[in-house]
Write a protein that holds these residues in place. Structure first.
Motif, PDB file in Angstrom:
ATOM      1  N   ALA A 142      67.858  62.309  17.250  1.00  0.00           N
ATOM      2  CA  ALA A 142      66.942  61.458  18.283  1.00  0.00           C
ATOM      3  C   ALA A 142      67.656  60.518  19.226  1.00  0.00           C
ATOM      4  N   VAL A 143      68.756  59.911  18.435  1.00  0.00           N
ATOM      5  CA  VAL A 143      69.498  58.720  19.185  1.00  0.00           C
ATOM      6  C   VAL A 143      70.322  59.610  20.179  1.00  0.00           C
ATOM      7  N   LEU A 144      70.817  60.587  19.730  1.00  0.00           N
ATOM      8  CA  LEU A 144      71.545  61.551  20.676  1.00  0.00           C
ATOM      9  C   LEU A 144      70.917  62.030  22.011  1.00  0.00           C
ATOM     10  N   THR A 145      69.702  62.618  21.649  1.00  0.00           N
ATOM     11  CA  THR A 145      68.801  62.890  22.660  1.00  0.00           C
ATOM     12  C   THR A 145      68.435  61.669  23.735  1.00  0.00           C
ATOM     13  N   LEU A 146      68.092  60.488  23.148  1.00  0.00           N
ATOM     14  CA  LEU A 146      68.002  59.431  24.090  1.00  0.00           C
ATOM     15  C   LEU A 146      69.369  58.995  24.703  1.00  0.00           C
ATOM     16  N   TYR A 147      70.447  58.951  24.083  1.00  0.00           N
ATOM     17  CA  TYR A 147      71.538  58.666  24.634  1.00  0.00           C
ATOM     18  C   TYR A 147      71.590  59.778  25.958  1.00  0.00           C
ATOM     19  N   GLN A 148      71.544  61.102  25.776  1.00  0.00           N
ATOM     20  CA  GLN A 148      71.923  61.874  26.819  1.00  0.00           C
ATOM     21  C   GLN A 148      70.778  61.713  28.070  1.00  0.00           C
ATOM     22  N   TRP A 149      69.494  61.068  27.685  1.00  0.00           N
ATOM     23  CA  TRP A 149      68.623  60.859  28.858  1.00  0.00           C
ATOM     24  C   TRP A 149      68.879  59.742  29.683  1.00  0.00           C
ATOM     25  N   ALA A 150      69.395  58.722  28.545  1.00  0.00           N
ATOM     26  CA  ALA A 150      69.938  57.655  29.312  1.00  0.00           C
ATOM     27  C   ALA A 150      70.988  57.678  30.267  1.00  0.00           C
ATOM     28  N   SER A 151      71.792  58.407  29.863  1.00  0.00           N
ATOM     29  CA  SER A 151      73.024  58.993  30.591  1.00  0.00           C
ATOM     30  C   SER A 151      72.348  59.569  31.993  1.00  0.00           C
ATOM     31  N   ASP A 152      71.601  60.138  32.088  1.00  0.00           N
ATOM     32  CA  ASP A 152      71.054  60.849  33.186  1.00  0.00           C
ATOM     33  C   ASP A 152      70.231  59.811  34.077  1.00  0.00           C
ATOM     34  N   SER A 153      69.660  58.767  33.538  1.00  0.00           N
ATOM     35  CA  SER A 153      68.599  57.904  34.076  1.00  0.00           C
ATOM     36  C   SER A 153      69.311  56.988  34.928  1.00  0.00           C
TER      37      SER A 153
END
Length: 256
Positions: free
Chosen positions: A209-220
């Motif tokens: 879950a943290v990795l997925t949110l990290y990936q979303w934050a990278s795109d945000s």
């Protein structure tokens, strides 16, 4: 800060995984090479070496030793300088990583439910669900690589890295839990206590879950989202480091 937090977590995790590999090599590898099979079970395995069971022993030892190859290959796969300088090597080691991950997932599932290598049914659910995720994520990683959608492929490869190392995550989480509470709390010898069950799922679902949110934050484009996830990732660095230290102290170092 977000990228720095991610790199720092990867370095801590890589160090912890290589220590785990060293432990496997020193304990199981050395005993296998010297033919000292009788003492393999001294680690309190559910079902380790069984005298006369050639197929079962071969499956057990190959499962343990293949894990070494997968862990080393996985950390090398996610190292950007190696991926950029040696793309052909990256592709081939990636295929080997996926193949071994599938073999270990299916083999572990078989040993758990067909051979009865489990302490309890409910306690085995976490590792079984982990095996399902490995199969799905491996398929998606390979699918997007074949389609040449490299950005999506890399993201699924990182998710595969998390779930493929579920056994390692379980060990550092469990030992971290023991160290934090100075002993078992909500745990049983059958690994079916409330804490055991929670850890058996959370140990890989929370990092995923943290990795997925990290990936979303990278795109945000949101600075607040990026800073928030940088903070969460740094907390992950501390938690991982604590778990690795606890596992080293309580589980691995006594058998080097």
């Amino acid at each position: 800060m977000l990228k720095s937090a991610g790199v720092l977590w990867f370095l801590i995790a890589t160090a912890g995984q290589w220590v785990f590999v060293y432990y496997i090599a020193m304990y199981y590898g050395r005993k296998s090479l010297t033919g000292d099979y009788g003492t393999i079970n001294d680690r309190g395995l559910i079902s380790g070496y069984v005298n006369g069971d050639f197929i079962g022993n071969l499956l057990f030892l190959s499962h343990v030793l293949l894990a070494m190859v997968m862990i080393v290959g996985g950390t090398l796969q996610l190292t950007p300088p190696l991926r950029k300088r040696f793309p052909a090597l990256h592709r081939w080691t990636g295929r080997v990583f996926i193949l071994i991950a599938l073999v270990l997932a299916i083999g572990g599932y078989f040993m758990t439910w067909a051979q009865g290598v489990r302490l309890s049914d409910i306690g085995a659910l976490g590792v079984s669900f982990n095996a399902h995720l490995i199969v799905v994520f491996a398929g998606l990683t390979l699918f997007y690589a074949v389609k040449r959608r490299i950005d999506v492929h890399r993201r699924w490869a990182m998710r595969l890295f998390i779930v493929a190392n579920g056994v390692w995550f379980f060990r550092i989480c469990l030992m971290g839990w023991y160290m934090m509470h100075q002993g078992p709390v909500g745990n049983t010898s059958q690994l079916d206590g409330p804490a055991d069950i929670a850890i058996s799922f959370a140990c890989y679902l929370v990092p995923l879950a943290v990795l997925t949110l990290y990936q979303w934050a990278s795109d945000s484009s949101s600075g607040l989202f990026k800073w928030s996830m940088a903070g969460v990732t740094f907390l992950g660095v501390l938690a991982t480091g604590f778990g690795v230290f606890a596992a080293y102290l309580m589980m691995w170092s006594p058998h080097f």
